[in-house]
Design a protein around this motif. Structure first.
Motif, PDB file in Angstrom:
ATOM      1  N   ILE A  29       0.828  -1.207   0.000  1.00 38.94           N
ATOM      2  CA  ILE A  29       0.000   0.000   0.000  1.00 38.94           C
ATOM      3  C   ILE A  29       0.862   1.257   0.000  1.00 38.94           C
ATOM      4  CG2 ILE A  29      -1.736   1.270   1.344  1.00 38.94           C
ATOM      5  CD1 ILE A  29      -2.263  -1.587   2.742  1.00 38.94           C
ATOM      6  N   THR A  30       0.579   2.175  -0.932  1.00 35.95           N
ATOM      7  CA  THR A  30       1.182   3.507  -0.823  1.00 35.95           C
ATOM      8  C   THR A  30       0.053   4.534  -0.747  1.00 35.95           C
ATOM      9  OG1 THR A  30       1.330   3.744  -3.238  1.00 35.95           O
ATOM     10  CG2 THR A  30       3.293   2.943  -2.088  1.00 35.95           C
ATOM     11  N   GLY A  31       0.327   5.623  -0.029  1.00 29.55           N
ATOM     12  CA  GLY A  31      -0.692   6.644   0.114  1.00 29.55           C
ATOM     13  C   GLY A  31      -0.153   7.865   0.820  1.00 29.55           C
ATOM     14  N   VAL A  32      -1.094   8.729   1.187  1.00 25.29           N
ATOM     15  CA  VAL A  32      -0.749  10.011   1.800  1.00 25.29           C
ATOM     16  C   VAL A  32      -1.433  10.114   3.152  1.00 25.29           C
ATOM     17  CG1 VAL A  32      -1.006  12.501   1.546  1.00 25.29           C
ATOM     18  CG2 VAL A  32      -0.436  11.130  -0.438  1.00 25.29           C
ATOM     19  N   VAL A  33      -0.685  10.571   4.149  1.00 27.14           N
ATOM     20  CA  VAL A  33      -1.224  10.689   5.507  1.00 27.14           C
ATOM     21  C   VAL A  33      -2.255  11.816   5.555  1.00 27.14           C
ATOM     22  CG1 VAL A  33      -0.643  11.284   7.904  1.00 27.14           C
ATOM     23  CG2 VAL A  33       0.888   9.802   6.568  1.00 27.14           C
ATOM     24  N   ILE A  34      -3.440  11.498   6.098  1.00 23.50           N
ATOM     25  CA  ILE A  34      -4.472  12.533   6.208  1.00 23.50           C
ATOM     26  C   ILE A  34      -4.868  12.804   7.666  1.00 23.50           C
ATOM     27  CG2 ILE A  34      -5.442  12.302   3.882  1.00 23.50           C
ATOM     28  CD1 ILE A  34      -7.642  10.501   5.045  1.00 23.50           C
ATOM     29  N   LYS A  35      -4.379  11.985   8.595  1.00 25.41           N
ATOM     30  CA  LYS A  35      -4.673  12.211  10.015  1.00 25.41           C
ATOM     31  C   LYS A  35      -3.535  11.610  10.835  1.00 25.41           C
ATOM     32  CE  LYS A  35      -9.328  12.363  11.161  1.00 25.41           C
ATOM     33  NZ  LYS A  35     -10.599  11.754  11.522  1.00 25.41           N
ATOM     34  N   VAL A  36      -3.140  12.263  11.935  1.00 25.73           N
ATOM     35  CA  VAL A  36      -2.003  11.800  12.730  1.00 25.73           C
ATOM     36  C   VAL A  36      -2.394  11.749  14.204  1.00 25.73           C
ATOM     37  CG1 VAL A  36       0.389  12.281  13.399  1.00 25.73           C
ATOM     38  CG2 VAL A  36      -0.384  12.866  11.096  1.00 25.73           C
ATOM     39  N   GLY A  37      -2.207  10.593  14.852  1.00 32.69           N
ATOM     40  CA  GLY A  37      -2.471  10.469  16.288  1.00 32.69           C
ATOM     41  C   GLY A  37      -1.397  11.175  17.104  1.00 32.69           C
ATOM     42  N   CYS A  38      -1.692  11.424  18.404  1.00 30.18           N
ATOM     43  CA  CYS A  38      -0.781  12.253  19.214  1.00 30.18           C
ATOM     44  C   CYS A  38       0.570  11.581  19.438  1.00 30.18           C
ATOM     45  CB  CYS A  38      -1.448  12.629  20.537  1.00 30.18           C
ATOM     46  SG  CYS A  38      -1.939  11.212  21.520  1.00 30.18           S
ATOM     47  N   ASN A  39       0.654  10.254  19.359  1.00 26.99           N
ATOM     48  CA  ASN A  39       1.945   9.579  19.530  1.00 26.99           C
ATOM     49  C   ASN A  39       2.670   9.318  18.214  1.00 26.99           C
ATOM     50  OD1 ASN A  39       1.383   9.444  22.228  1.00 26.99           O
ATOM     51  ND2 ASN A  39       0.612   7.328  22.148  1.00 26.99           N
ATOM     52  N   ALA A  40       2.070   9.714  17.119  1.00 26.25           N
ATOM     53  CA  ALA A  40       2.604   9.339  15.796  1.00 26.25           C
ATOM     54  C   ALA A  40       3.326  10.506  15.128  1.00 26.25           C
ATOM     55  CB  ALA A  40       1.477   8.831  14.901  1.00 26.25           C
ATOM     56  N   GLY A  41       4.033  11.276  15.975  1.00 28.51           N
ATOM     57  CA  GLY A  41       4.641  12.534  15.515  1.00 28.51           C
ATOM     58  C   GLY A  41       5.724  12.397  14.460  1.00 28.51           C
ATOM     59  N   LYS A  42       6.226  11.173  14.212  1.00 33.17           N
ATOM     60  CA  LYS A  42       7.212  11.069  13.136  1.00 33.17           C
ATOM     61  C   LYS A  42       6.571  11.192  11.760  1.00 33.17           C
ATOM     62  CE  LYS A  42       8.833   6.821  11.886  1.00 33.17           C
ATOM     63  NZ  LYS A  42       9.259   5.396  11.925  1.00 33.17           N
ATOM     64  N   PHE A  43       5.232  11.266  11.750  1.00 33.17           N
ATOM     65  CA  PHE A  43       4.519  11.490  10.484  1.00 33.17           C
ATOM     66  C   PHE A  43       3.718  12.790  10.590  1.00 33.17           C
ATOM     67  CE2 PHE A  43       5.166   6.921  10.697  1.00 33.17           C
ATOM     68  CZ  PHE A  43       5.723   6.689   9.447  1.00 33.17           C
ATOM     69  N   LYS A  44       3.507  13.408   9.427  1.00 32.69           N
ATOM     70  CA  LYS A  44       2.650  14.598   9.404  1.00 32.69           C
ATOM     71  C   LYS A  44       1.701  14.510   8.210  1.00 32.69           C
ATOM     72  CE  LYS A  44       5.960  17.618   7.003  1.00 32.69           C
ATOM     73  NZ  LYS A  44       6.650  16.512   6.363  1.00 32.69           N
ATOM     74  N   ILE A  45       0.660  15.292   8.258  1.00 29.63           N
ATOM     75  CA  ILE A  45      -0.326  15.280   7.172  1.00 29.63           C
ATOM     76  C   ILE A  45       0.373  15.611   5.862  1.00 29.63           C
ATOM     77  CG2 ILE A  45      -2.343  16.524   6.266  1.00 29.63           C
ATOM     78  CD1 ILE A  45      -3.382  16.585   9.171  1.00 29.63           C
ATOM     79  N   GLY A  46       0.086  14.808   4.841  1.00 32.72           N
ATOM     80  CA  GLY A  46       0.689  15.024   3.519  1.00 32.72           C
ATOM     81  C   GLY A  46       1.894  14.144   3.249  1.00 32.72           C
ATOM     82  N   ASP A  47       2.421  13.462   4.287  1.00 35.77           N
ATOM     83  CA  ASP A  47       3.578  12.576   4.061  1.00 35.77           C
ATOM     84  C   ASP A  47       3.222  11.453   3.107  1.00 35.77           C
ATOM     85  OD1 ASP A  47       5.207  14.012   5.701  1.00 35.77           O
ATOM     86  OD2 ASP A  47       5.335  12.518   7.313  1.00 35.77           O
ATOM     87  N   ARG A  48       4.183  11.102   2.254  1.00 35.54           N
ATOM     88  CA  ARG A  48       4.029   9.949   1.350  1.00 35.54           C
ATOM     89  C   ARG A  48       4.517   8.714   2.096  1.00 35.54           C
ATOM     90  NH1 ARG A  48       5.817  10.544  -4.172  1.00 35.54           N
ATOM     91  NH2 ARG A  48       7.624   9.398  -3.455  1.00 35.54           N
ATOM     92  N   VAL A  49       3.633   7.757   2.286  1.00 35.62           N
ATOM     93  CA  VAL A  49       3.963   6.620   3.157  1.00 35.62           C
ATOM     94  C   VAL A  49       3.571   5.282   2.522  1.00 35.62           C
ATOM     95  CG1 VAL A  49       3.786   7.948   5.309  1.00 35.62           C
ATOM     96  CG2 VAL A  49       1.749   6.819   4.367  1.00 35.62           C
TER      97      VAL A  49
END
Ligand SMILES: NC(=O)c1ccc[n+]([C@@H]2O[C@H](COP(=O)([O-])OP(=O)(O)OC[C@H]3O[C@@H](n4cnc5c(N)ncnc54)[C@H](OP(=O)(O)O)[C@@H]3O)[C@@H](O)[C@H]2O)c1
Ligand SMILES: [Zn+2]
Ligand SMILES: [Zn+2]
Length: 360
Positions: A73-93
């Protein structure tokens, strides 16, 4: 028994198989809301791994229907939990096979969570909340951030998707068996499909002499040309197999169907190793003579850990390695699965889930 919980309120459109016919149909279902350890991802692309076919058709007898396959799966982050700070909205993951593990056992603490006894998979698993996991044949996925990787900016999201399973599944045993950082070995790849074609690319990128062992004469030109293989042996041609005896240091077997390991083991030098990553539903024939006369080893390997998945991704970014893919629309999934079953794909189908956003 799997259950629905109260926080499963996110409505998702996907595609599922409902019985062992394996036919994939549109399917609307609920996912959990983004938790504190989660990221929510808009899915752009999802590869069709042969494992998806095994599950859709219940080849292994463990499918929980309806099954929403997909773990490339590839996609773009659209929501980030409070402990998941190594990712931000818009990241390609990217998300691969793993959805969760115990985080405490010797394998989890050593970044080998793929061997955790309590591993939960991206689909057809039962998550900690008791719900069945649904995979990437869907427009949105919620994933624990510890099982998500970043995709290098220079790599396209469609042809990178199969790295999340096919790529890491062949990278991990190559690394584990000393094939990374030690160029000049003689390496064999059995089966030139999704896993096999990435193995050839990695073998060449790591500086090895790569021999493809295949049942398909029609793949020889491409294997040597586009993929860069050095040799090509037709496994049904006993003269070619005889000529290749005792020539290889290491073999990766990616074959999805029952076959005999005896003739393949004869291709290994004394003390050589064959790693089985293919997962046929029937036991393989493993005669003792090629093992004992050549002091040879047979091992298995199951996907890879998240740290090494990120390492593989970054390496692919540096070397510009991607997969050779045929991108399809979701309405073509059944046709693609039929072709995959007939060994008619060069070399991975990837579903364009979001519809033409490949430039992201
Ligand atoms: N260990 C893991 O963690 C892991 C991860 C992912 C997938 N898998 C498993 O790995 C296997 C391969 O997956 P894939 O997605 O690469 O499948 P694939 O694209 O279908 O490739 C499999 C290849 O095996 C060869 N093959 C097929 N039928 C054969 C037969 N009857 N006899 C000999 N060779 C045959 C074909 O290559 P040639 O035409 O060159 O012969 C085919 O291209 C599947 O069983 C899958 O479930 C395991
Ligand atoms: Zn897979
Ligand atoms: Zn564990």
């Amino acid at each position: 028994m799997a259950k629905e919980t109260q926080n499963h309120t996110l409505t998702v459109s996907g595609w599922a198989a409902h019985d062992s016919s394996g036919e994939i149909k549109p399917y609307t279902f609920k996912r959990r809301e983004n938790g504190e350890n989660d990221v929510t991802i808009k899915v752009l692309y999802c590869g069709i791994c042969h494992t998806d076919l095994h599950y859709a058709k219940n080849d292994w007898g463990i499918t929980m229907y309806p099954v929403v396959p997909g773990h490339e799966i590839t996609g773009v982050v659209i929501k980030v939990g409070c402990n998941a700070g190594k990712f931000k909205i818009g990241d390609r993951v990217g998300v691969g096979c793993l959805a969760a593990s115990c985080l405490e056992c010797e394998f989890c603490v050593n970044s080998q969570e793929n061997y955790c006894d309590q591993i939960q998979f991206t689909y057809n698993g039962i998550f900690w909340d008791g719900c069945i996991t649904y995979g990437g044949y869907s427009n949105v996925i919620v994933a624990d951030y510890r099982y998500v990787v970043h995709i290098p900016e220079n790599l396209p999201m469609d042809s990178v998707a199969p790295l999340l399973c096919a790529g890491i599944t062949v990278f991990s045993p190559l690394k584990d068996n000393g094939m990374l950082g030690s160029p000049g070995k003689k390496m064999g790849v059995v089966g030139l499909g999704g896993l096999g074609h990435v193995a050839v690319k990695f073998g060449k990128a790591f500086g090895h002499h790569v021999t493809v062992i295949s049942t398909s004469p029609s793949k020889e030109t491409e294997a040597k040309g586009r993929l860069g293989a050095d040799d090509f042996i037709i496994s049904t041609n006993s003269q070619q197999m005889q000529a290749g005896r005792r020539s290889l240091d290491f073999i990766l077997d990616t074959v999805s169907a029952k076959h005999s390991l005896g003739p393949i083991l004869e291709l290994l030098k004394v003390d050589g190793t064959l790693v089985m990553v293919g997962a046929p539903d029937q036991p393989l024939e493993l005669p003792s003579f090629p093992l004992i006369f050549g002091k040879r080893s047979v091992k298995g390997s199951m996907t890879g850990g998240i740290r090494e998945t990120q390492e593989m991704m970054d390496l692919c970014g540096e070397h510009g390695i991607t997969c050779d893919v045929e991108v399809i629309t979701p309405d073509m999934i059944n046709e693609a699965m039929d072709r995959l079953a007939k060994n008619d794909v060069r070399y991975r189908f990837v579903i364009d889930i979001a519809g033409g956003t490949s430039n992201l």
